[in-house]
Design a protein around this motif. Structure first.
Motif, PDB file in Angstrom:
ATOM      1  N   ILE A   1       0.839  -1.200   0.000  1.00 46.72           N
ATOM      2  CA  ILE A   1       0.000   0.000   0.000  1.00 46.72           C
ATOM      3  C   ILE A   1       0.879   1.256   0.000  1.00 46.72           C
ATOM      4  CG2 ILE A   1      -1.685   1.336   1.337  1.00 46.72           C
ATOM      5  CD1 ILE A   1      -2.867  -1.366   2.218  1.00 46.72           C
ATOM      6  N   ILE A   2       1.921   1.260   0.791  1.00 48.26           N
ATOM      7  CA  ILE A   2       2.828   2.411   0.835  1.00 48.26           C
ATOM      8  C   ILE A   2       3.522   2.588  -0.510  1.00 48.26           C
ATOM      9  CG2 ILE A   2       4.960   3.297   1.867  1.00 48.26           C
ATOM     10  CD1 ILE A   2       3.998   2.039   4.519  1.00 48.26           C
ATOM     11  N   SER A   3       3.991   1.503  -1.103  1.00 47.34           N
ATOM     12  CA  SER A   3       4.660   1.576  -2.406  1.00 47.34           C
ATOM     13  C   SER A   3       3.712   2.084  -3.489  1.00 47.34           C
ATOM     14  CB  SER A   3       5.192   0.201  -2.812  1.00 47.34           C
ATOM     15  OG  SER A   3       6.156  -0.235  -1.922  1.00 47.34           O
ATOM     16  N   PHE A   4       2.494   1.573  -3.488  1.00 49.46           N
ATOM     17  CA  PHE A   4       1.513   2.021  -4.468  1.00 49.46           C
ATOM     18  C   PHE A   4       1.171   3.502  -4.266  1.00 49.46           C
ATOM     19  CE2 PHE A   4      -2.875   2.573  -5.961  1.00 49.46           C
ATOM     20  CZ  PHE A   4      -2.690   2.226  -7.294  1.00 49.46           C
ATOM     21  N   SER A   5       1.059   3.920  -3.029  1.00 51.18           N
ATOM     22  CA  SER A   5       0.771   5.330  -2.734  1.00 51.18           C
ATOM     23  C   SER A   5       1.898   6.233  -3.213  1.00 51.18           C
ATOM     24  CB  SER A   5       0.557   5.534  -1.236  1.00 51.18           C
ATOM     25  OG  SER A   5      -0.525   4.789  -0.781  1.00 51.18           O
ATOM     26  N   ILE A   6       3.124   5.833  -2.988  1.00 51.95           N
ATOM     27  CA  ILE A   6       4.275   6.607  -3.460  1.00 51.95           C
ATOM     28  C   ILE A   6       4.298   6.643  -4.980  1.00 51.95           C
ATOM     29  CG2 ILE A   6       6.807   6.656  -3.580  1.00 51.95           C
ATOM     30  CD1 ILE A   6       6.792   5.629  -0.673  1.00 51.95           C
ATOM     31  N   PHE A   7       3.998   5.539  -5.609  1.00 54.89           N
ATOM     32  CA  PHE A   7       3.952   5.487  -7.069  1.00 54.89           C
ATOM     33  C   PHE A   7       2.889   6.439  -7.617  1.00 54.89           C
ATOM     34  CE2 PHE A   7       2.100   3.607 -10.923  1.00 54.89           C
ATOM     35  CZ  PHE A   7       3.206   3.686 -11.759  1.00 54.89           C
ATOM     36  N   MET A   8       1.709   6.422  -7.030  1.00 56.64           N
ATOM     37  CA  MET A   8       0.628   7.304  -7.488  1.00 56.64           C
ATOM     38  C   MET A   8       0.983   8.773  -7.250  1.00 56.64           C
ATOM     39  SD  MET A   8      -1.428   5.372  -8.956  1.00 56.64           S
ATOM     40  CE  MET A   8      -2.693   6.550  -9.316  1.00 56.64           C
TER      41      MET A   8
END
Length: 126
Positions: free
Chosen positions: A5-12
């Motif tokens: 979730i953190i990685s996806f949030s940073i990506f977005m």
């Protein structure tokens, strides 16, 4: 799961920042190109006072936006636009239409090149 979730949030967030920065760059370059075209039209109409005033306005805009543009583009291009802007003001001051039009063309082409280099396409990604 938490790291995903953190990685996806940073990506977005990165995608959002990239899109925002490209749109901001497009608006700045378009504004500067329009100002340069206004100078060119004034020169073609031999309206030297209006051309000089427009070139001063362009320089004010350039000084305002050039630090932000330097984040996105090569410093050599920034220096070229800066030098041509000063040349343009001098050519207009001495009513040299050929050199003035040449300088406006160089400025417009440099701004277009900055935009072209920042477009999202395969060529720029490689």
């Amino acid at each position: 799961m938490k790291s995903t979730i953190i990685s996806f949030s940073i990506f977005m967030l990165m995608i959002f920042c990239i899109i925002f920065s490209i749109n901001y760059l497009n608006s700045i370059c378009t504004r500067l190109q329009n100002s340069s075209m206004q100078i060119e039209k004034s020169i073609q109409l031999n309206s030297w006072n209006e051309a000089y005033k427009s070139s001063q306005d362009f320089m004010a805009e350039w000084k305002k936006y050039s630090p932000k543009l330097s984040i996105f583009s090569d410093h050599d291009e920034m220096e070229d636009i800066n030098n041509e802007s000063y040349k343009l003001m001098n050519h207009i001051l001495y009513k040299n239409s050929e050199e003035s039009l040449s300088s406006t063309n160089i400025i417009q082409n440099s701004l277009e090149h900055i935009l072209e280099m920042q477009r999202l396409n395969i060529q720029n990604l490689l």
